[in-house]
Scaffold this motif. Structure first.
Motif, short mmCIF file in Angstrom:
data_model
loop_
_atom_site.label_atom_id
_atom_site.label_comp_id
_atom_site.label_asym_id
_atom_site.label_seq_id
_atom_site.Cartn_x
_atom_site.Cartn_y
_atom_site.Cartn_z
N PRO A 1 -5.03 -1.90 16.90
CA PRO A 1 -4.66 -0.32 16.14
C PRO A 1 -3.44 -0.43 16.05
O PRO A 1 -2.94 0.57 14.54
CB PRO A 1 -4.92 0.18 17.50
N ASP A 2 -2.39 -0.69 16.04
CA ASP A 2 -1.16 -0.98 15.37
C ASP A 2 -1.16 -1.66 14.63
O ASP A 2 -0.19 -1.44 13.46
CB ASP A 2 0.25 -1.17 16.51
N ASP A 3 -1.40 -3.08 14.52
CA ASP A 3 -1.63 -3.72 13.30
C ASP A 3 -2.19 -2.82 11.89
O ASP A 3 -2.20 -3.00 10.57
CB ASP A 3 -2.49 -4.53 13.57
N LEU A 4 -3.49 -1.94 12.48
CA LEU A 4 -4.15 -1.49 11.28
C LEU A 4 -3.22 -0.39 10.62
O LEU A 4 -3.36 -0.20 9.82
CB LEU A 4 -4.97 -0.36 12.37
N ALA A 5 -2.49 1.02 11.76
CA ALA A 5 -1.69 1.57 11.58
C ALA A 5 -0.60 0.75 10.32
O ALA A 5 -0.23 1.47 9.24
CB ALA A 5 -1.19 1.84 12.23
N THR A 6 -0.43 -0.28 10.34
CA THR A 6 0.98 -1.22 9.44
C THR A 6 0.46 -1.30 8.55
O THR A 6 1.34 -1.42 7.39
CB THR A 6 1.41 -1.96 10.40
N ILE A 7 -0.73 -1.33 8.48
CA ILE A 7 -1.34 -1.72 6.88
C ILE A 7 -1.60 -0.58 6.33
O ILE A 7 -2.00 -0.47 5.27
CB ILE A 7 -2.82 -2.85 7.84
N VAL A 8 -2.12 0.20 7.42
CA VAL A 8 -2.91 1.51 6.05
C VAL A 8 -1.57 2.53 5.69
O VAL A 8 -1.44 2.47 4.54
CB VAL A 8 -2.71 3.12 7.44
N GLU A 9 -0.41 2.14 6.02
CA GLU A 9 1.16 2.73 5.62
C GLU A 9 1.53 1.74 4.53
O GLU A 9 1.72 3.00 3.28
CB GLU A 9 2.17 2.64 6.99
N MET A 10 1.26 0.83 4.12
CA MET A 10 1.54 -0.24 3.44
C MET A 10 0.82 -0.17 2.32
O MET A 10 1.30 0.10 1.06
CB MET A 10 1.87 -1.44 4.01
N VAL A 11 -0.82 -0.12 2.80
CA VAL A 11 -1.79 -0.33 1.76
C VAL A 11 -1.15 1.27 0.80
O VAL A 11 -1.24 1.84 -0.69
CB VAL A 11 -2.95 0.21 2.03
N GLN A 12 -1.01 2.33 1.47
CA GLN A 12 -0.68 3.69 1.00
C GLN A 12 0.66 3.46 -0.10
O GLN A 12 0.44 4.51 -0.95
CB GLN A 12 -0.65 4.97 1.72
N ARG A 13 1.86 3.12 0.33
CA ARG A 13 3.38 3.51 -0.17
C ARG A 13 2.84 2.41 -1.10
O ARG A 13 3.64 3.10 -2.36
CB ARG A 13 4.04 3.21 1.41
N ASP B 1 -1.90 -12.04 5.28
CA ASP B 1 -0.13 -12.55 4.26
C ASP B 1 0.56 -10.90 4.47
O ASP B 1 2.09 -11.33 4.06
CB ASP B 1 -0.62 -10.61 2.95
N LEU B 2 0.80 -10.21 5.63
CA LEU B 2 1.51 -9.83 6.61
C LEU B 2 2.73 -10.37 7.80
O LEU B 2 3.32 -10.21 8.63
CB LEU B 2 1.29 -8.48 6.70
N GLY B 3 2.02 -11.69 7.52
CA GLY B 3 2.19 -12.88 8.98
C GLY B 3 1.61 -12.42 9.64
O GLY B 3 1.75 -12.92 11.40
N LEU B 4 0.19 -11.93 9.58
CA LEU B 4 -0.09 -11.06 11.01
C LEU B 4 -1.12 -12.48 11.61
O LEU B 4 -2.08 -12.66 10.56
CB LEU B 4 -0.99 -10.04 11.20
N HIS B 5 -0.93 -12.43 12.83
CA HIS B 5 -2.09 -13.29 12.79
C HIS B 5 -3.55 -13.69 13.16
O HIS B 5 -4.43 -12.57 14.51
CB HIS B 5 -2.18 -13.66 14.66
N TYR B 6 -4.15 -12.78 11.89
CA TYR B 6 -5.55 -12.77 11.30
C TYR B 6 -6.16 -14.24 10.40
O TYR B 6 -5.82 -13.43 9.18
CB TYR B 6 -5.77 -11.37 11.12
N PRO B 7 -6.78 -15.07 10.84
CA PRO B 7 -7.02 -15.69 10.21
C PRO B 7 -7.47 -15.76 9.25
O PRO B 7 -8.26 -14.62 9.09
CB PRO B 7 -7.48 -16.78 10.95
#
Length: 149
Positions: free
Chosen positions: A32-44, A132-138
């Motif tokens: 959930p925290d990663d999704l929130a970060t991704i959502v913010e970056m995608v919108q902004r 691409d954000l350096g998060l551990h999602y291969p």
């Protein structure tokens, strides 16, 4: 009937809605925290600065979009209500080369996306441990050769 066109300035909210609904439906592995970060970056950052080829319905409402970077698919998302109706295939056919190889990266945990690209003739050619954000999602790198067309 689906039509394709270039994205327009006023498409941002509708494209974000398609993206978000597709992500929620296919990326249940995101924390959930990663999704929130991704959502913010995608919108902004992402939607305001990126050009897309957009699939629209008869009312000119976006139902899918693709971003192409050279010979790579940077993003491809289809409204979950429109998946399985040829929208993604139409976007790929209209934007990707037929005379040379092209690539795409998909989250390793998104088996549905991997199957889709494999059905198009893509094969696994590489893997990265982080996104691409350096998060551990291969991410898996898939390639579609010109011979597979």
């Amino acid at each position: 009937m689906i039509k394709l066109r270039a994205s327009r300035r006023g498409d941002g909210a509708a494209l974000f809605d398609v993206w978000y609904r597709a992500i929620v439906g296919s990326h249940d592995f995101l924390k959930p925290d990663d999704l929130a970060t991704i959502v913010e970056m995608v919108q902004r950052d992402y939607f305001p600065s990126t050009q897309f080829t957009v699939a629209v319905d008869d009312a000119d409402r976006p139902v899918g979009f693709i971003e192409v970077d050279g010979d790579s698919i940077g993003a491809l998302f289809v409204d979950p209500d429109m998946q399985g109706r040829g929208v993604a295939r139409a976007l790929i056919a209209a934007t990707m080369p037929t005379d040379r190889a092209w690539t795409v990266e998909v989250n390793e945990a998104n088996s549905r996306a991997r199957r889709f690209y494999e059905q198009l003739g893509c094969v696994l050619v590489g893997r990265r441990e982080t996104d691409d954000l350096g998060l551990h999602y291969p991410l898996l790198r898939l390639e579609h050769s010109a011979a597979a067309v």
